[in-house]
Design a protein around this motif. Structure first.
Motif, short mmCIF file in Angstrom:
data_model
loop_
_atom_site.label_atom_id
_atom_site.label_comp_id
_atom_site.label_asym_id
_atom_site.label_seq_id
_atom_site.Cartn_x
_atom_site.Cartn_y
_atom_site.Cartn_z
N GLN A 390 21.49 4.40 14.38
CA GLN A 390 21.12 2.75 15.43
C GLN A 390 22.85 3.10 15.93
N GLU A 391 23.58 3.22 15.47
CA GLU A 391 24.84 2.91 15.70
C GLU A 391 25.98 4.05 16.51
N GLY A 392 24.81 5.45 16.44
CA GLY A 392 25.55 7.12 16.99
C GLY A 392 26.23 7.41 16.19
N VAL A 393 27.22 6.28 14.95
CA VAL A 393 27.87 7.56 14.24
C VAL A 393 27.03 9.09 14.09
N LEU A 394 25.92 8.81 13.22
CA LEU A 394 25.04 10.45 12.58
C LEU A 394 24.13 10.44 14.86
N ASP A 395 25.33 12.17 14.80
CA ASP A 395 24.80 12.29 16.25
C ASP A 395 23.49 13.66 16.08
N VAL A 396 22.06 12.53 16.54
CA VAL A 396 21.18 13.62 16.47
C VAL A 396 21.06 14.37 17.86
N SER A 397 21.64 14.67 18.60
CA SER A 397 21.53 15.09 19.79
C SER A 397 21.71 16.52 19.49
N PRO A 398 22.06 17.44 18.81
CA PRO A 398 21.52 18.74 18.63
C PRO A 398 20.41 19.33 17.86
N PHE A 399 19.48 19.60 18.64
CA PHE A 399 18.65 20.50 17.58
C PHE A 399 18.70 20.42 16.44
N ARG A 400 18.11 20.27 15.47
CA ARG A 400 18.27 21.05 14.12
C ARG A 400 16.84 21.56 13.86
N GLU A 401 16.75 22.38 12.87
CA GLU A 401 15.77 23.08 12.61
C GLU A 401 14.52 22.46 11.72
N GLY A 402 15.30 22.01 10.70
CA GLY A 402 15.13 21.60 9.27
C GLY A 402 14.68 22.55 8.50
N PHE A 403 13.60 21.94 7.78
CA PHE A 403 12.59 23.32 6.88
C PHE A 403 12.53 24.77 7.81
N GLY A 404 12.41 24.73 8.34
CA GLY A 404 12.58 26.30 9.39
C GLY A 404 13.49 27.02 8.68
N LEU A 405 14.67 26.47 9.21
CA LEU A 405 15.97 27.60 9.07
C LEU A 405 15.94 27.64 7.28
N VAL A 406 16.00 26.48 6.00
CA VAL A 406 15.61 26.63 5.15
C VAL A 406 14.82 27.68 4.41
N LYS A 407 13.74 27.64 5.49
CA LYS A 407 12.51 28.59 4.77
C LYS A 407 12.97 30.28 4.63
N SER A 408 13.99 30.10 5.62
CA SER A 408 14.19 32.21 6.19
C SER A 408 15.45 31.85 5.20
N ILE A 409 16.24 30.86 4.89
CA ILE A 409 17.19 31.33 3.99
C ILE A 409 16.68 31.17 2.39
N LEU A 410 15.66 30.43 1.98
CA LEU A 410 14.90 31.10 0.43
C LEU A 410 14.39 32.27 0.94
N CYS A 411 13.41 32.41 1.79
CA CYS A 411 12.41 33.83 2.01
C CYS A 411 13.36 35.09 1.17
N SER A 412 14.92 35.25 2.35
CA SER A 412 15.98 36.25 2.12
C SER A 412 16.42 35.89 0.79
N ARG A 413 16.39 35.52 0.49
CA ARG A 413 16.58 35.26 -1.52
C ARG A 413 16.02 35.43 -2.60
N GLY A 414 14.71 35.16 -1.97
CA GLY A 414 13.82 35.21 -2.71
C GLY A 414 13.08 34.05 -3.46
N VAL A 415 12.51 32.83 -3.31
CA VAL A 415 12.92 31.52 -3.40
C VAL A 415 11.06 30.81 -2.78
#
Length: 456
Positions: A390-415
């Motif tokens: 609410q107070e803008g301490v956390l910057d949410v302006s950059p787009f974050r992929e969430g699980f999309g990014l994690v999924k590719s990391i896990l996939c590359s590690r066979g998880v």
């Protein structure tokens, strides 16, 4: 905002629940190292306390929110690092609890016949890492070091009539071991006195009322306590009064029953004794007893310290269970950790010096309290996170992929992560197996078998 929560026990689920409830747009992903969720609700709560497990219904509702996703079978710190999660999410909350136990630090604690309470509870509750514990229950006397609720849980499980346990979700193999158990006497030993015990009245009452087991409390331990508890808080006062009443009671029916029958099982509390050494048997191959230092108390109430008097005594026992507390471990080098206190340094759940990183539950405040304590604590952390948004301490302006990014990391590690609907297949299999045995469920204790059920 995309938020990720590490750990799916009460702290993780309550944190997620509060964020989803009070922020209409937040997306929350929950990561868990086991295929199955719910942490200590599943693996810590005693099998004969099914009512405490009802919070699982609330957690399941949270998991079913279209803004929440569950990814089991993912070990954060190994399969994916915290910095990688920080790149994928606007905020990361660490709620992974306390997965180790405090050690006694005395000679003989590694002898066969000595177990941590954490491992023993994990064994009868089906925690995969403890499934092969095979505790030796061939002795008559067990000694539990600690005066908390976990110590009473273990004493109750050791002395409960089998027909009571058969109706619970205790694991099949531990039920079989308890059926052959020779343990009929359990001593619960604490460094301090009756006014410092950490268990609650509900657990004590349950123990006192346990069928076929009698309480052995020494009236001398309670001399002069009436005046000491006059000004004590009400819970402490009632708890002490119940212990005193039990110490002074001589149950008539028990005496009558034992005159003709075999002695019943029994349990008792021993105070002002501190473990010095686990004593080995003559061949040195296992525990045969514990040497205890007698203590005197300095100070009053909860802050009283136990000081050794120089006197010692030996208690014979073939089974020693150390119930002196759980301990959190550092998860990732990128996360600050106070190894002295076993917590992540934080203020109101905000991890010191790392914006966007939060913690809740036992890793935040230490391994104490019941589920309701953890609920309030997690709401507090979630509130800090929402304020920062609410107070803008956390910057949410950059787009974050969430699980999309994690999924590719896990996939590359066979998880391969396990979803919440995968868990519900495992759940259904457990309930079906339990039904056949007249139990609420038969827990699957091998992760490989869990993964097999869902075709992983």
């Amino acid at each position: 905002p995309r938020v990720c929560v590490v750990g799916s026990g009460p702290a993780g689920f309550y944190t997620a629940q509060h964020i989803l409830k009070h922020h209409g747009g937040a997306l929350v992903d929950i990561y868990e190292k086991l295929p199955v969720p719910f942490g200590l609700v599943r693996f810590g709560v005693a099998p004969d306390h099914p009512e405490v497990k009802n919070v699982i219904n609330t957690f399941t509702q949270t998991a079913h929110s279209e803004r929440c996703a569950y990814y089991g079978n993912v070990t954060v710190g190994r399969d994916v690092t915290v910095p990688e999660l920080q790149q994928a999410y606007h905020a990361v909350v660490l709620s992974y609890g306390a997965e180790d136990n405090r050690v006694l630090g005395i000679p003989g604690e590694n002898l066969p016949g000595v177990y941590s309470a954490r491992a023993f509870v994990g064994w009868y509750n089906g925690l995969p890492e403890n499934r092969d514990l095979k505790p030796d229950l061939s002795c008559e006397t067990a000694l539990i070091l600690g005066h908390g609720n976990v110590a009473l849980d273990i004493a109750r499980i050791l002395l409960s009539p089998l027909q009571l346990l058969r109706k619970t979700d205790i694991t099949d193999s531990s039920l079989a071991a308890l059926a052959c158990s020779k343990v009929k006497r359990v001593w619960l030993v604490g460094r301090r006195g009756p006014l410092q015990v950490a268990f609650t009245i509900k657990e004590l009452r349950e123990m006192i009322n346990l069928p076929g087991a009698r309480a052995v409390l020494d009236p001398a331990d309670f001399t002069g306590l009436e005046s000491a508890i006059k000004d004590a808080p009400r819970p402490r006062k009632r708890l002490t009064e119940l212990m005193m009443k039990t110490a002074l009671e001589k149950p008539v029916e028990m005496q009558a029953a034992t005159a003709g029958a075999a002695a019943p099982r029994e349990w008792g509390l021993k105070f002002q004794r501190s473990p010095q050494e686990v004593l080995p048997s003559a061949d040195g191959r296992r525990a045969r007893g514990v040497r205890l230092a007698l203590t005197r108390l300095e100070g009053l109430g909860d802050s009283a310290k136990a000081i050794p008097t120089g006197d010692v005594e030996e208690l014979e026992c073939g089974l020693v269970l150390s119930s002196i507390g759980y301990r959190s471990l550092p998860l990732d080098p990128a996360v600050p950790f106070d190894s002295q206190r076993g917590v992540i340094p934080n203020s109101s759940g905000r991890v010191e010096g790392v914006p966007g990183l939060y913690c809740s539950g036992w890793v935040k405040r230490g391994p104490t309290g019941v589920i309701i304590t953890t609920m309030n604590d997690s709401f507090d952390t979630a509130q800090s996170l929402l304020e920062d948004l609410q107070e803008g301490v956390l910057d949410v302006s950059p787009f974050r992929e969430g699980f999309g990014l994690v999924k590719s990391i896990l996939c590359s590690r066979g998880v391969r992560p396990v979803s919440f609907s995968d868990w519900q297949k495992i759940d259904a299999a457990e309930v079906a197996r339990g039904k056949a045995a007249g139990k609420p469920r038969e827990k699957i204790v091998d992760p490989a078998e869990m993964l097999q059920i869902i075709g992983h």
